[in-house]
Design an enzyme around this catalytic site. Structure first.
Site, PDB file in Angstrom:
ATOM      1  N   TYR A 153       0.716  -1.024   0.035  1.00 23.61           N
ATOM      2  CA  TYR A 153       0.114  -0.085   0.048  1.00 23.61           C
ATOM      3  C   TYR A 153       0.914   1.214  -0.062  1.00 23.61           C
ATOM      4  O   TYR A 153       0.564   2.116  -0.728  1.00 23.61           O
ATOM      5  CB  TYR A 153      -0.930   0.017   1.373  1.00 23.61           C
ATOM      6  CG  TYR A 153      -1.963   0.973   1.339  1.00 23.61           C
ATOM      7  CD1 TYR A 153      -3.150   1.111   0.444  1.00 23.61           C
ATOM      8  CD2 TYR A 153      -1.760   2.244   2.261  1.00 23.61           C
ATOM      9  CE1 TYR A 153      -4.090   2.163   0.529  1.00 23.61           C
ATOM     10  CE2 TYR A 153      -2.779   2.894   2.200  1.00 23.61           C
ATOM     11  CZ  TYR A 153      -3.758   3.377   1.572  1.00 23.61           C
ATOM     12  OH  TYR A 153      -4.473   4.164   1.695  1.00 23.61           O
ATOM     13  N   LYS A 167       1.123   4.142  -2.946  1.00 22.47           N
ATOM     14  CA  LYS A 167       0.882   5.593  -2.592  1.00 22.47           C
ATOM     15  C   LYS A 167       2.097   6.431  -2.575  1.00 22.47           C
ATOM     16  O   LYS A 167       1.867   7.688  -3.316  1.00 22.47           O
ATOM     17  CB  LYS A 167       0.211   5.754  -1.094  1.00 22.47           C
ATOM     18  CG  LYS A 167      -1.269   5.097  -0.958  1.00 22.47           C
ATOM     19  CD  LYS A 167      -2.061   5.320  -1.799  1.00 22.47           C
ATOM     20  CE  LYS A 167      -3.688   4.912  -1.679  1.00 22.47           C
ATOM     21  NZ  LYS A 167      -4.603   4.971  -2.791  1.00 22.47           N
TER      22      LYS A 167
HETATM   23  P1  NAP Z   1     -13.486   2.375   0.307  1.00 19.54           P
HETATM   24  O1  NAP Z   1     -14.506   2.798   1.198  1.00 19.54           O
HETATM   25  O2  NAP Z   1     -12.917   1.248   0.608  1.00 19.54           O
HETATM   26  O3  NAP Z   1     -13.725   2.655  -1.131  1.00 19.54           O
HETATM   27  C1  NAP Z   1     -13.030   2.132  -2.110  1.00 19.54           C
HETATM   28  C2  NAP Z   1     -13.607   2.472  -3.412  1.00 19.54           C
HETATM   29  O4  NAP Z   1     -12.685   1.894  -4.295  1.00 19.54           O
HETATM   30  C3  NAP Z   1     -14.882   1.751  -3.724  1.00 19.54           C
HETATM   31  O5  NAP Z   1     -15.828   2.670  -4.357  1.00 19.54           O
HETATM   32  C4  NAP Z   1     -14.519   0.551  -4.626  1.00 19.54           C
HETATM   33  O6  NAP Z   1     -15.677   0.324  -5.519  1.00 19.54           O
HETATM   34  C5  NAP Z   1     -13.335   1.113  -5.233  1.00 19.54           C
HETATM   35  N1  NAP Z   1     -12.353   0.080  -5.972  1.00 19.54           N
HETATM   36  C6  NAP Z   1     -11.747  -0.683  -5.422  1.00 19.54           C
HETATM   37  N2  NAP Z   1     -11.335  -1.668  -6.061  1.00 19.54           N
HETATM   38  C7  NAP Z   1     -11.617  -1.184  -7.220  1.00 19.54           C
HETATM   39  C8  NAP Z   1     -11.420  -1.868  -8.705  1.00 19.54           C
HETATM   40  N3  NAP Z   1     -10.628  -2.791  -8.862  1.00 19.54           N
HETATM   41  N4  NAP Z   1     -11.985  -1.084  -9.835  1.00 19.54           N
HETATM   42  C9  NAP Z   1     -12.888  -0.140  -9.513  1.00 19.54           C
HETATM   43  N5  NAP Z   1     -13.147   0.393  -8.564  1.00 19.54           N
HETATM   44  C10 NAP Z   1     -12.586  -0.056  -7.427  1.00 19.54           C
HETATM   45  O7  NAP Z   1     -12.124   3.307   0.651  1.00 19.54           O
HETATM   46  P2  NAP Z   1     -12.125   4.829   1.248  1.00 19.54           P
HETATM   47  O8  NAP Z   1     -11.522   4.696   2.429  1.00 19.54           O
HETATM   48  O9  NAP Z   1     -13.124   5.776   0.543  1.00 19.54           O
HETATM   49  O10 NAP Z   1     -10.415   5.363   0.021  1.00 19.54           O
HETATM   50  C11 NAP Z   1     -10.871   5.811  -0.945  1.00 19.54           C
HETATM   51  C12 NAP Z   1      -9.311   6.335  -1.343  1.00 19.54           C
HETATM   52  O11 NAP Z   1      -8.705   6.878  -0.213  1.00 19.54           O
HETATM   53  C13 NAP Z   1      -8.501   5.019  -1.507  1.00 19.54           C
HETATM   54  O12 NAP Z   1      -7.444   5.170  -2.665  1.00 19.54           O
HETATM   55  C14 NAP Z   1      -7.622   5.076  -0.298  1.00 19.54           C
HETATM   56  O13 NAP Z   1      -6.173   4.231  -0.373  1.00 19.54           O
HETATM   57  C15 NAP Z   1      -7.543   6.296   0.151  1.00 19.54           C
HETATM   58  N6  NAP Z   1      -7.067   6.705   1.340  1.00 19.54           N
HETATM   59  C16 NAP Z   1      -8.115   6.220   2.361  1.00 19.54           C
HETATM   60  C17 NAP Z   1      -7.818   6.718   3.680  1.00 19.54           C
HETATM   61  C18 NAP Z   1      -8.696   6.081   4.968  1.00 19.54           C
HETATM   62  O14 NAP Z   1      -8.313   6.415   6.262  1.00 19.54           O
HETATM   63  N7  NAP Z   1      -9.913   5.804   4.662  1.00 19.54           N
HETATM   64  C19 NAP Z   1      -6.721   7.036   3.964  1.00 19.54           C
HETATM   65  C20 NAP Z   1      -5.618   7.530   2.989  1.00 19.54           C
HETATM   66  C21 NAP Z   1      -5.889   7.013   1.615  1.00 19.54           C
HETATM   67  P3  NAP Z   1     -16.382  -0.993  -5.339  1.00 19.54           P
HETATM   68  O15 NAP Z   1     -17.747  -0.594  -5.083  1.00 19.54           O
HETATM   69  O16 NAP Z   1     -16.340  -1.431  -6.742  1.00 19.54           O
HETATM   70  O17 NAP Z   1     -15.851  -1.979  -4.461  1.00 19.54           O
END
Ligand code: NAP
Length: 248
Positions: A156, A160
């Protein structure tokens, strides 16, 4: 005047969490939306929220973001429907955490493909229409983990950190065509991605956050809105850390 009036925005991973909050924030500011997730059914809730806020229905697309042909179809759909692409948010992402010594190779490959290769594919596909129209804003969702590293998250963190390199390179390459490329680096945000943290882990993290709370998806959506809008028209190649002061 709304901040994104008449702008066309593509947002990946818009079915929940941060991507969903960005979609809603952009819609409220007048953007025409093309949303993607790995299945169209997963986007129904986001579409309902957007229409419930009195905004036009978004265009929903299905794509595995790591597959070039499927990415091309999403961008084609945007161009066929709206004739342009002004904003791209590369937000889709996954985790497959494990210690390096026992991390399966497929977990390394999957995380790098979905988190990093996806942004290359979408940026490549969107850069062509953006170059023609001589404007655009691309936002890559990185993470504070890409800046600091984290035990158990080598795949990860590498994906990133890679996004930050991609952001800076693309910013240099595309600036002459008035296309800006920036990254947002969230800290710990309450979404499905972080829901498996134990209460103890959560309170440990919270203690390290200067502002004393975990983030919510709207905190990230506000930063993305700023980078998408003309209010940030002199900002490119930057990483905007949105972590409540976790990494200072
Ligand atoms: P999340 O709730 O798990 O949502 C992830 C999203 O990515 C979902 O809409 C999922 O869609 C989509 N996705 C995953 N694999 C995919 C694929 N192969 N093709 C198309 N879509 C796909 O995560 P989140 O926390 O909102 O995170 C969003 C972004 O922010 C990510 O890049 C994550 O690394 C980053 N981030 C999050 C945090 C945190 O604390 N939450 C911190 C730093 C960075 P499906 O409906 O298709 O599953």
């Amino acid at each position: 005047m709304k901040l994104l009036e008449d702008k066309v925005a593509l947002i990946t991973g818009a079915s929940r969490g941060i991507g969903q909050a960005i979609a809603l924030a952009f819609a409220k500011q007048g953007a025409k939306l093309v949303l993607s997730a790995s299945s169209i059914d997963n986007l129904a809730q986001t579409a309902t929220m957007i229409q419930g806020a009195g905004c036009p229905a978004p265009v929903l697309t299905q794509a595995n973001v790591s597959v070039a042909d499927e990415v091309a179809q999403v961008v084609k759909k945007a161009l066929d429907t709206f004739g342009k692409a002004d904003i791209l948010v590369n937000n889709a992402g996954i985790t497959r955490d494990n210690l390096l010594a026992i991390m399966p190779e497929k977990d390394w490959d999957e995380v790098l493909s979905i988190n990093l290769k996806s942004a290359f594919l979408f940026t490549k596909a969107c850069s062509r229409p953006m170059i023609k129209q001589r404007s655009g804003s691309i936002i890559n969702m990185t993470s504070v983990i890409g800046l600091t590293g984290n035990a158990g998250q080598a795949n990860y963190a590498a994906s990133k950190a890679g996004l930050i390199g991609l952001t800076k390179s693309a910013a240099k390459e595309l600036a002459k065509r008035n296309i800006r490329v920036n990254a947002v680096a969230p800290g710990f945000i309450k979404t499905r991605m972080t829901e498996n943290l134990t209460a103890e882990q959560q309170s440990k993290i919270q203690e390290q956050v200067a502002l004393g709370r975990l983030g919510v998806p709207e905190d990230i959506a506000n930063a993305a809105l700023f980078l998408a809008s003309d209010g940030s028209s002199y900002i490119t190649g930057q990483v905007l850390v949105v972590d409540g002061g976790l990494v200072i």
